[in-house]
Design a protein around this motif. Structure first.
Motif, PDB file in Angstrom:
ATOM      1  N   PHE A  97      -5.725   8.882  -0.248  1.00 27.93           N
ATOM      2  CA  PHE A  97      -5.087   7.869   0.432  1.00 27.93           C
ATOM      3  C   PHE A  97      -5.132   6.541  -0.089  1.00 27.93           C
ATOM      4  CE2 PHE A  97      -5.309   4.494   3.777  1.00 27.93           C
ATOM      5  CZ  PHE A  97      -4.176   5.219   4.624  1.00 27.93           C
ATOM      6  N   LYS A  98      -6.040   6.145  -1.073  1.00 25.84           N
ATOM      7  CA  LYS A  98      -5.964   4.963  -2.028  1.00 25.84           C
ATOM      8  C   LYS A  98      -5.099   5.221  -3.201  1.00 25.84           C
ATOM      9  CE  LYS A  98     -10.404   3.070  -0.477  1.00 25.84           C
ATOM     10  NZ  LYS A  98     -11.791   3.127  -1.026  1.00 25.84           N
ATOM     11  N   GLY A  99      -4.614   6.432  -3.426  1.00 27.13           N
ATOM     12  CA  GLY A  99      -3.581   6.688  -4.814  1.00 27.13           C
ATOM     13  C   GLY A  99      -2.547   6.108  -4.503  1.00 27.13           C
ATOM     14  N   ASN A 100      -1.569   6.483  -5.553  1.00 23.31           N
ATOM     15  CA  ASN A 100      -0.172   6.049  -5.383  1.00 23.31           C
ATOM     16  C   ASN A 100       1.027   6.563  -4.360  1.00 23.31           C
ATOM     17  OD1 ASN A 100      -0.422   4.287  -7.530  1.00 23.31           O
ATOM     18  ND2 ASN A 100      -0.195   5.844  -9.036  1.00 23.31           N
ATOM     19  N   ASN A 101       0.414   7.967  -4.226  1.00 24.75           N
ATOM     20  CA  ASN A 101       1.363   8.527  -3.040  1.00 24.75           C
ATOM     21  C   ASN A 101       0.898   8.628  -1.712  1.00 24.75           C
ATOM     22  OD1 ASN A 101      -0.543  10.164  -4.115  1.00 24.75           O
ATOM     23  ND2 ASN A 101       0.746  11.840  -4.572  1.00 24.75           N
ATOM     24  N   ARG A 102       0.378   7.301  -1.128  1.00 24.32           N
ATOM     25  CA  ARG A 102       0.057   7.218   0.124  1.00 24.32           C
ATOM     26  C   ARG A 102       1.021   7.485   1.153  1.00 24.32           C
ATOM     27  NH1 ARG A 102      -2.016   1.445   2.008  1.00 24.32           N
ATOM     28  NH2 ARG A 102      -3.580   1.594   0.778  1.00 24.32           N
ATOM     29  N   GLU A 103       2.182   7.032   0.795  1.00 23.09           N
ATOM     30  CA  GLU A 103       3.190   7.167   1.740  1.00 23.09           C
ATOM     31  C   GLU A 103       3.533   8.587   2.121  1.00 23.09           C
ATOM     32  OE1 GLU A 103       5.050   5.040   3.860  1.00 23.09           O
ATOM     33  OE2 GLU A 103       3.272   3.504   3.259  1.00 23.09           O
ATOM     34  N   ASP A 104       3.697   9.365   0.643  1.00 21.30           N
ATOM     35  CA  ASP A 104       3.947  10.762   0.942  1.00 21.30           C
ATOM     36  C   ASP A 104       2.943  11.536   1.638  1.00 21.30           C
ATOM     37  OD1 ASP A 104       5.795  10.313  -0.471  1.00 21.30           O
ATOM     38  OD2 ASP A 104       4.975  10.861  -2.527  1.00 21.30           O
ATOM     39  N   LEU A 105       1.576  11.279   1.518  1.00 25.74           N
ATOM     40  CA  LEU A 105       0.583  11.916   1.937  1.00 25.74           C
ATOM     41  C   LEU A 105       0.639  11.652   3.675  1.00 25.74           C
ATOM     42  CD1 LEU A 105      -2.303  13.149   2.048  1.00 25.74           C
ATOM     43  CD2 LEU A 105      -3.193  10.863   2.166  1.00 25.74           C
ATOM     44  N   LEU A 106       0.936  10.502   4.048  1.00 20.17           N
ATOM     45  CA  LEU A 106       1.053  10.062   5.360  1.00 20.17           C
ATOM     46  C   LEU A 106       2.197  10.787   5.933  1.00 20.17           C
ATOM     47  CD1 LEU A 106       0.091   6.232   5.793  1.00 20.17           C
ATOM     48  CD2 LEU A 106      -1.024   8.192   6.386  1.00 20.17           C
ATOM     49  N   ARG A 107       3.317  10.845   5.475  1.00 15.93           N
ATOM     50  CA  ARG A 107       4.593  11.430   5.918  1.00 15.93           C
ATOM     51  C   ARG A 107       4.108  12.846   6.096  1.00 15.93           C
ATOM     52  NH1 ARG A 107       8.205   9.810   1.980  1.00 15.93           N
ATOM     53  NH2 ARG A 107       8.051   7.984   2.983  1.00 15.93           N
TER      54      ARG A 107
END
Lengths: 350, 179
Positions: free
Chosen positions: A54-64
Motif C-alpha cells: 500500500f505504501k509502495g508506488n503502485n498504490r492506485e493500481d492496488l486499490l483499483r
C-alpha cells in the motif's frame, strides 16, 4: 442475519498473476455479503491491506484492482438472485428489506426447580416416556393410563375385599375416597409450596401443620391463624387470659412523606421539645446538692482566706488586747461578729 | 429517606438535649430557612428543604449521604451521635470542657480526658452530663460525658478520668468508613 462468505479462487489466481512474483502469499478472498448488504447493494472487504504494498508506488493500481475484484464478487452475488427479463434488460430481484429489532423484554428467567426436580437430579432419576394409552384386560380395550376413564380405576370397583387385619365394619370405599382426596390435597399443597419457594415468599400459612413435636412459636402461630379464621376475621374474638398479641401483626407503620408539610413537622417538633422541657423535674436534686456543695466550698475557701488574714491580725489583736487597758473598743467593732467571738473562746480555753 | 417518627424524634432530641439543652429549638426553628431531619439508612441527616428536594432525585439505594449526618439509630433503636454533628453542637453547647494543649493529642487519639489534662470546665457541670470538648484556643475537638462533677474535679487526683471520650474530630481521619 445470514452472512455468506465467499471464497473465490478464480479471483485469487488472477490476483497472483498481477502481483510481483516475490510475494507468493496464498490469500483467500473473503467478503461479507449479508442479506442486509444485498438489499442495499453493499459489500465489505474485511481483509487486511498489505501495508508494504500500500505504501509502495503502485498504490492506485492496488486499490483499483481491489475495488474491481470486490465489485465482481458483489455482481456474482447478484447473479445468484432470481432474475427476470424486462424489456430486454435483465433485472435481479432483491430480497425484501428487513430490520432486525432487539428484543423488548429480557429473556424469561429459568424456573427454579421444584422439590421433586431437585431430588430427581440428586438421585439421577430421569424421566421415562410412557405411552398415554394402556391395554385394559378387563374391558378389552385401550384406555388412558391415568385420569378420567382410566384403566384399572380403583375408585370404580364394585367390590373390595376387606383386608384380614382391617375392621370389618369399616367402609373400604369411603376409605379409598378419603385417601385419594388427601393425596390430591397434599399434591396441591406441595405445588403451592413450590411456587412459594420459587418466588421466595413464605410458605402459605396453613395453621398447625401435623408434625411430631410443635414448638411454642409454632403453636402460637397456629393459634393466631385459628383466631382470625372465622367469618368476622377474628374481629369479635376475645383474648384469652395472659394471651400475647403475636408479633408482626397490627397496623403497619406509615411514615410521613419525605417532602410534605414542613411547617407542621416543625411545629410538632417544637411541641415535643416543650413537652420534654416541662417533664423535667423542677428540683434537680443532684444539681441542688452540687450547688450547695459549691457554696459550702466557696464559704470554706473564704473562711480559709479570711482566717489566714486573721491569724496575722490575731497577733495584732493580742497586741491590742494587751493594750486593752486603754479601753479602745472601736477596733474590735469592725471585725464580723461570728469571727470576732472565736478568738476570745480560744483564749478562754487556753 | 423519610421523616422521623415521633418516637425517633424524641429519642434523638433526648440525646441532643444532653449537650445543647433547649437550644435544639434553634436547630428546628431557623430564621434563615426551613431545615429538617430525615432518616436514611438508619442515619439522621439534617438538611435544608432545598437540599432535600434535590436529594429526592436519587434512588434510595444510590444515595449515600445528604446534608450533615447527626448520628444513627442502633439496632436496639438507641440514638448515637456522630462527630459530624459537632458543628451544630459546639455553638450551642451548655457545658464545655477545655483541654490543655498537652492533652489534646491524647484526647484525639480516643482517650478519656484526665484531670491532669483538664484546662477549664463549666461551673455546675453535673455527673454524666454531655459536654463538648474544646482546645484552649476554643477549637471544638469532640464531645463526651462528664465523669465527675465540677466540684469533684477539684478534689480528685490528677490521673482520674474527668470526661469520658465519645467522639472526636480524629474520626474524620481514622474512622471514615463509619461516618
Amino acid at each position: 442475519m445470514v452472512a455468506t462468505v465467499l471464497r473465490v479462487k478464480r479471483c485469487l489466481l488472477r490476483l497472483r498473476k498481477t502481483r510481483p512474483k516475490s510475494l507468493k502469499v496464498l490469500r483467500f478472498k473473503k467478503i461479507w455479503i449479508s442479506n442486509l448488504i444485498r438489499v442495499h447493494l453493499l459489500a465489505f472487504d474485511k481483509n487486511r491491506i498489505d501495508t508494504r504494498e500500500f505504501k509502495g508506488n503502485n498504490r492506485e493500481d492496488l486499490l483499483r484492482s481491489l475495488a474491481r475484484e470486490n465489485t465482481q464478487l458483489l455482481i456474482n452475488e447478484l447473479w445468484k438472485l432470481p432474475t427476470e427479463r424486462v424489456k430486454d434488460v435483465i433485472v435481479a430481484k432483491l430480497p425484501e428489506p428487513t430490520t432486525p429489532l432487539p428484543r423488548e423484554k429480557p429473556l424469561p428467567k429459568q424456573k427454579p426447580p421444584t422439590k421433586w426436580e431437585q431430588f430427581a437430579k440428586l438421585k439421577g432419576i430421569q424421566k421415562k416416556k410412557k405411552t398415554n394409552l394402556v391395554w385394559d384386560e378387563v374391558h378389552k380395550e385401550w384406555k388412558r393410563r391415568w385420569g378420567y376413564k382410566r384403566a384399572k380405576d380403583d375408585t370404580k370397583e364394585w367390590l373390595i375385599e376387606v383386608p384380614e387385619n382391617a375392621d370389618p365394619k369399616e367402609d373400604q370405599f369411603a376409605k379409598r375416597n378419603v385417601a385419594k382426596k388427601e393425596r390430591v390435597a397434599k399434591n396441591e399443597f406441595n405445588r403451592l409450596k413450590n411456587i412459594a419457594r420459587a418466588q421466595k415468599i413464605k410458605v402459605p400459612g396453613m395453621g398447625l401443620a401435623p408434625t411430631s413435636s410443635q414448638s411454642k412459636s409454632e403453636l402460637a402461630q397456629a393459634a393466631s391463624v385459628a383466631k382470625i379464621s372465622n367469618a368476622s376475621v377474628g374481629k369479635f374474638q376475645q383474648n384469652l387470659p395472659k394471651e400475647k398479641t403475636p408479633r408482626n401483626t397490627g397496623i403497619r407503620r406509615k411514615f410521613q412523606p419525605v417532602i410534605g408539610d414542613f411547617g407542621g413537622e416543625r411545629q410538632k417538633q417544637l411541641d415535643l421539645l416543650k413537652l420534654m422541657g416541662s417533664k423535667k423535674p423542677r428540683l434537680d436534686i443532684t444539681k441542688a446538692v452540687n450547688k450547695q456543695m459549691r457554696e459550702e466550698d466557696m464559704d470554706s475557701s473564704d473562711k480559709k482566706k479570711k482566717g489566714a488574714g486573721k491569724k496575722g491580725r490575731k497577733g495584732n489583736m493580742s497586741g491590742k488586747g494587751k493594750g486593752n487597758f486603754k479601753g479602745r473598743a472601736g477596733g474590735k467593732g469592725k471585725v464580723p461578729k461570728g469571727k470576732g467571738r472565736k478568738p476570745p473562746m480560744k483564749q478562754g480555753k487556753r | 429517606m423519610r421523616p422521623l417518627t415521633d418516637e425517633e424524634t424524641k429519642t434523638m432530641f433526648e440525646k441532643l438535649s444532653k449537650y445543647i439543652g433547649e437550644n435544639i429549638k434553634i436547630l428546628v426553628d431557623r430564621p434563615d430557612g426551613t431545615y429538617c431531619f430525615r432518616l436514611h439508612n438508619d442515619r439522621v441527616y439534617y438538611m435544608s428543604d432545598k437540599m432535600l428536594k434535590l436529594a429526592t432525585n436519587f434512588a434510595r439505594n444510590q444515595l449515600v449521604s445528604v446534608g450533615s449526618c447527626f448520628g444513627k439509630f442502633t439496632k436496639t433503636l438507641k440514638f448515637r451521635l456522630h462527630i459530624t454533628a459537632l458543628d451544630f453542637l459546639a455553638p450551642y453547647a451548655k457545658f464545655k470542657v477545655w483541654v490543655k494543649p498537652g492533652a489534646e493529642q491524647s484526647f484525639l487519639y480516643g482517650n478519656h480526658v484526665l484531670k491532669s489534662g483538664l484546662g477549664r470546665i463549666t461551673e455546675n457541670t453535673a455527673q454524666y452530663q454531655g459536654v463538648v470538648v474544646y482546645s484552649m484556643a476554643d477549637v471544638p475537638l469532640g464531645f463526651g460525658v462528664a465523669a465527675k462533677t465540677t466540684q469533684e474535679c477539684r478534689k480528685v487526683d490528677p490521673l482520674s478520668i474527668v470526661v469520658f471520650h465519645q467522639a472526636d474530630i480524629d474520626k474524620y481521619l481514622y474512622d471514615k468508613q463509619h461516618l
